[in-house]
Design a protein around this motif. Structure first.
Motif, PDB file in Angstrom:
ATOM      1  N   LEU A  16       0.671  -1.278   0.067  1.00 35.05           N
ATOM      2  CA  LEU A  16       0.122   0.245  -0.096  1.00 35.05           C
ATOM      3  C   LEU A  16       1.176   1.607  -0.319  1.00 35.05           C
ATOM      4  CD1 LEU A  16      -2.728   0.665  -0.045  1.00 35.05           C
ATOM      5  CD2 LEU A  16      -2.684   0.719   2.510  1.00 35.05           C
ATOM      6  N   ARG A  17       0.741   1.919  -0.585  1.00 27.43           N
ATOM      7  CA  ARG A  17       1.534   2.956  -1.410  1.00 27.43           C
ATOM      8  C   ARG A  17       1.588   4.375  -1.421  1.00 27.43           C
ATOM      9  NH1 ARG A  17       6.662   1.460  -3.215  1.00 27.43           N
ATOM     10  NH2 ARG A  17       6.918  -1.025  -4.117  1.00 27.43           N
ATOM     11  N   PHE A  18       1.892   5.578  -0.473  1.00 25.38           N
ATOM     12  CA  PHE A  18       1.247   6.668  -0.628  1.00 25.38           C
ATOM     13  C   PHE A  18       2.538   7.484  -0.434  1.00 25.38           C
ATOM     14  CE2 PHE A  18       0.164  11.092   1.233  1.00 25.38           C
ATOM     15  CZ  PHE A  18      -1.255  10.684   0.843  1.00 25.38           C
ATOM     16  N   GLY A  19       2.736   8.277  -2.156  1.00 23.83           N
ATOM     17  CA  GLY A  19       3.669   8.807  -2.180  1.00 23.83           C
ATOM     18  C   GLY A  19       5.094   7.910  -2.855  1.00 23.83           C
ATOM     19  N   ASN A  20       6.190   8.136  -0.918  1.00 21.00           N
ATOM     20  CA  ASN A  20       7.516   7.949  -1.338  1.00 21.00           C
ATOM     21  C   ASN A  20       7.308   7.002  -0.141  1.00 21.00           C
ATOM     22  OD1 ASN A  20       8.539   8.960  -3.014  1.00 21.00           O
ATOM     23  ND2 ASN A  20       9.686  10.369  -2.284  1.00 21.00           N
ATOM     24  N   ALA A  21       6.411   6.898   0.749  1.00 23.19           N
ATOM     25  CA  ALA A  21       6.497   5.202   1.436  1.00 23.19           C
ATOM     26  C   ALA A  21       5.423   4.168   0.622  1.00 23.19           C
ATOM     27  CB  ALA A  21       5.543   6.198   2.264  1.00 23.19           C
ATOM     28  N   VAL A  22       5.329   3.406   2.044  1.00 18.51           N
ATOM     29  CA  VAL A  22       5.005   1.734   1.682  1.00 18.51           C
ATOM     30  C   VAL A  22       4.607   1.142   2.616  1.00 18.51           C
ATOM     31  CG1 VAL A  22       7.093   0.396   0.797  1.00 18.51           C
ATOM     32  CG2 VAL A  22       4.684  -0.258  -0.089  1.00 18.51           C
ATOM     33  N   ILE A  23       3.295   0.511   2.357  1.00 15.91           N
ATOM     34  CA  ILE A  23       3.391   0.062   4.244  1.00 15.91           C
ATOM     35  C   ILE A  23       2.472  -1.343   4.203  1.00 15.91           C
ATOM     36  CG2 ILE A  23       1.228   1.001   4.185  1.00 15.91           C
ATOM     37  CD1 ILE A  23       1.623   1.525   7.925  1.00 15.91           C
ATOM     38  N   ASP A  24       2.421  -2.632   4.495  1.00 17.62           N
ATOM     39  CA  ASP A  24       2.295  -3.744   4.717  1.00 17.62           C
ATOM     40  C   ASP A  24       1.156  -3.822   5.886  1.00 17.62           C
ATOM     41  OD1 ASP A  24       3.308  -3.793   2.796  1.00 17.62           O
ATOM     42  OD2 ASP A  24       5.023  -5.577   3.309  1.00 17.62           O
ATOM     43  N   LEU A  25       0.281  -4.637   6.248  1.00 14.06           N
ATOM     44  CA  LEU A  25      -0.868  -4.438   6.956  1.00 14.06           C
ATOM     45  C   LEU A  25      -1.744  -5.951   7.560  1.00 14.06           C
ATOM     46  CD1 LEU A  25      -2.437  -0.671   6.739  1.00 14.06           C
ATOM     47  CD2 LEU A  25      -0.887  -0.667   8.115  1.00 14.06           C
ATOM     48  N   THR A  26      -1.305  -6.328   8.494  1.00  9.82           N
ATOM     49  CA  THR A  26      -2.470  -7.213   8.800  1.00  9.82           C
ATOM     50  C   THR A  26      -3.963  -6.682   9.803  1.00  9.82           C
ATOM     51  OG1 THR A  26      -2.636  -9.429   9.411  1.00  9.82           O
ATOM     52  CG2 THR A  26      -1.099  -8.040  10.761  1.00  9.82           C
ATOM     53  N   LEU A  27      -4.614  -7.788   9.996  1.00  7.73           N
ATOM     54  CA  LEU A  27      -6.366  -6.667   9.961  1.00  7.73           C
ATOM     55  C   LEU A  27      -6.876  -8.161  11.027  1.00  7.73           C
ATOM     56  CD1 LEU A  27      -5.861  -4.884   7.838  1.00  7.73           C
ATOM     57  CD2 LEU A  27      -7.808  -3.806   8.690  1.00  7.73           C
TER      58      LEU A  27
END
Length: 723
Positions: A688-699
């Protein structure tokens, strides 16, 4: 066909989605401006609506394609389209083979494998035969081709007074060529290349005499190229085309967020939907644009592209950028009654093909939709919130202001504050909202409503567009413009709730007619007023109850029209059917007002429907019959499948459940009162990307809430959970 495969309704038979016969015309491939519709064998037959064929730029380049063995059709064992939509495969076998009335070879001795793919205007096919018997087989492989060069509108039923000239078929060694000289003075050719010379050929038929020894394998390759004038696609080998296709899938996925859950059936729906969106996304000079659907709408549609981009925005914002760029470039700049065009208006659809080029249909560039223009502004604002891409927004800010001008001057044709429509083109669409068939807008009792018509949902889109445009105007330093737009939005909201609310049916009117009389009809359109936020909270609660009542909710989804209404017909296009994208927009509206239980009810119905559908693919629409034990939903016979905004539905429904939004100011990913149904105990979001950032999540689902854990975080981004 087995008895359980069909239902009899009003003296007509309809095929259930659970029937093995329901998918005969749904083996679809697409790449760029070429798509193909095959039967389950991989053949092209004259069945149903006669829509099967290989199409390129709005014209059918191959209208018949059948493989037979010893003058008989093989037996089908299995067929499917690969999960990523790159390859159609079919396993077939030889039938009983007779000579002079005597059975010489029993069925099931030779296995025949067919695989097919499209790449850059060319169809590639691999055929492999293998003899599992203990003696040699003498087989006659026959393939028949025909090319009618029908325009897509002819395939849909349009009659032409005159057509171009079909030229004689040319046979030469390993090549045969079909040709057509159109009335647009363009020559279209279907060039078929064979991997080996046939033993005989005549008028589009080729024959191979094959001796197949025990345990022997033989292979054939067919290449079918679509050519227009001197434009000839590059011809690759089957292996090269397959490698290119596989690499393209890998490359496209790199920039897109991915979702996976603890439920494998739900994953099947997610994966097929993502693959369909990737297949329908077609590259333009402005980026990818999701073509609306196969077979009838494989072209850019304004409304469809915008809604699809909104649905998929949280995972793939670049699709929204491609849609906005394309629609900004094609925005109308002058009045043209034949195209229903006015300055600032956003495109309804654009077509290629002979009939569009000759203006036999008005759809070369056609602007007959009342909602695409405000929705363009809605998407622009949503894209900015998702990406903080101010530089791109500045480039289309003049287009946004032109769209606002159209809304206030051309859209509101009588100056009453509401946006209405009435067609100007003699050949254009009568109704110009998303329900654009001939009879969706009417009064209680069934009398058609006279225009100009102000649709319920359109006023909501305009309200949201003005709220968003006000924020963008403030961003660009136009403070007086921002204040005026806020004022207009506030007035519109009050006026809408007064004029459209119908206490006696506990929902908003479908529309106001030309005399400002409300169409007191219970329809799904009212749910879009929640999507936009124009509804007062007390009205929103009533709408939620009405739309989830037994008359509106079938068990599979919300019907376009309640069963209690005069024109209700579960088999109609817009007066009782179920449209997945419609349900997704309603669900997002319900979530906006806090009705998460109802959101989960819609998600559950459509998830169950997807399980019953071939390839886990929700079609454009399906019939609105009540859900019955042991039966799947009933298919609408000519629905597009795949359809872009049907494919985007699952992602928007998940976003509604999770309350997932973005803030461009922080930057931040936010979950507002997230909920998951009990059949989704765990959900993972990666890349999941936002600008130059990226993130992985677990719900993870808990009894009363959802826990969110960060698995990976790179760059400047925060995660907030609001409970």
């Amino acid at each position: 066909m087995a008895v359980d495969d069909v239902v009899l309704i009003n003296d007509q038979w309809y095929v259930l989605a659970t029937s093995s016969r329901a998918d005969e015309s749904t083996r679809v491939l697409k790449h760029k401006d070429t798509f193909a519709v095959f039967d389950r064998y991989g053949d092209i037959q004259r069945l149903g609506m006669g829509e099967q064929g290989i199409y390129h730029q709005g014209t059918r380049f191959l209208s018949y394609f059948e493989l037979s063995i010893n003058h008989r059709r093989p037996l089908l064992l299995h067929s499917t389209v690969k999960e990523d939509n790159t390859l159609l495969t079919a396993d077939i076998t030889t039938p009983d083979i007779y000579q002079e009335g005597q059975l010489v070879t029993r069925k099931g001795i030779a296995h025949i494998f067919r695989s097919k793919l499209l790449w850059d205007g060319v169809h590639y096919e691999h055929i492999r035969l293998f003899n599992y018997g203990d003696k040699a087989l003498n087989l006659h492989l026959e393939v028949r081709f025909e090319a009618d060069y029908a325009d897509i509108f002819e395939v849909r039923g349009a009659k032409r007074r005159k057509r171009g000239q079909v030229l004689p078929v040319q046979h030469q060694g390993r090549e045969l060529v079909f040709s057509y000289r159109g009335l647009d003075n363009k020559t279209r050719r279907t060039r078929i290349l064979l991997s080996q010379p046939p033993d005989n050929q005549n008028e589009g038929q080729i024959y191979f005499a094959i001796e197949l020894l025990p345990q022997e394998k033989k292979q054939f390759y067919f290449t079918i190229a679509c050519e227009i004038e001197t434009s000839k696609p590059a011809i690759l080998t089957y292996q090269q085309a397959l490698a290119n296709s596989n690499q393209a899938v890998i490359t496209a996925r790199k920039g897109i967020g991915q979702v996976r859950t603890s439920n494998e059936q739900f994953n099947g729906w997610l994966n097929r939907s993502a693959a369909d969106l990737q297949m329908l996304a077609t590259q333009t000079e402005h980026g990818d644009y999701p073509y609306a659907g196969v077979p009838w709408f494989s072209t850019p549609f304004g409304r469809d592209g915008i809604i699809t981009a909104l649905q998929y925005l949280w995972l793939n914002p670049q699709l929204a950028r491609g849609v906005l760029g394309f629609l900004a470039t094609t925005q109308a700049t002058e009045e043209n009654a034949a195209q229903d065009a006015e300055p600032g208006k956003i495109l309804h659809e654009t077509r290629q093909g002979e009939m569009a080029a000759l203006h036999e249909v008005p759809f070369w560039r056609y602007y007959g939709s009342v909602d695409a223009t405000p929705l363009f502004i809605v998407l622009a604002g949503a894209y900015y919130h998702r990406t903080a891409d101010r530089i791109f927004l500045e480039t289309i800010w003049p287009n946004i202001k032109a769209a606002l001008h159209w809304i206030n001057h051309y859209g509101d044709c009588d100056g009453d504050g509401f946006v209405e429509y009435a067609r100007h083109s003699a050949d254009g669409l009568i109704h110009q909202g998303w329900k654009d068939s001939d009879d969706p807008i009417f009064h209680h009792g069934g009398k058609p409503a006279e225009g100009p018509l102000a649709l319920c949902e359109v006023q909501g889109y305009v309200y949201e567009a003005k709220k968003i445009a006000a924020k963008l105007a403030a961003l660009f330093g136009e403070t007086s413009c921002a204040a005026e737009l806020e004022h207009q939005a506030t007035l519109l909201k009050e006026k809408f709730n007064q004029a459209f609310w119908c206490e006696e049916i506990a929902t908003f009117a479908l529309a106001l007619d030309g005399h400002k009389r409300p169409c007191r009809i219970i329809s799904s359109n009212a749910g879009h007023a929640l999507f936009s936020g124009i509804a007062h909270p007390e009205h929103a609660r009533c709408v939620a109850e009405t739309l989830l009542s037994e008359a509106s909710f079938s068990g599979w989804g919300i019907r376009t029209l309640a069963t209690t209404q005069s024109r209700f017909n579960p088999m109609s296009y817009h007066n009782g059917s179920i449209w997945p994208h419609d349900n997704a927009l309603v669900a997002m509206g319900l979530a906006r007002y806090g009705f998460k239980d109802q959101v989960q009810q819609i998600l559950g119905g459509l998830f169950d429907a997807s399980i019953m559908m071939d390839l886990h693919r929700l079609p454009e629409l399906f019939c609105g019959f009540d859900r019955l034990p042991g039966q799947g939903p009933t298919l609408y016979p000519v629905a597009c499948s795949p359809q872009a905004w049907a494919s985007g539905t699952v992602f928007y429904l998940l976003q509604a459940c999770l309350g997932l939004t973005f803030s461009e100011e922080k930057p931040q990913v936010r979950f507002h009162h997230p909920r998951l149904p009990e059949y989704l105990q765990r959900l993972e979001i990666t890349n999941l990307r936002f600008g130059n950032a990226v993130i992985d999540l677990t719900l993870r689902r808990h009894l009363h809430d959802v826990g969110v854990n960060v698995l990976r975080k790179e760059g400047d981004i925060e995660v907030a959970v609001i409970v």
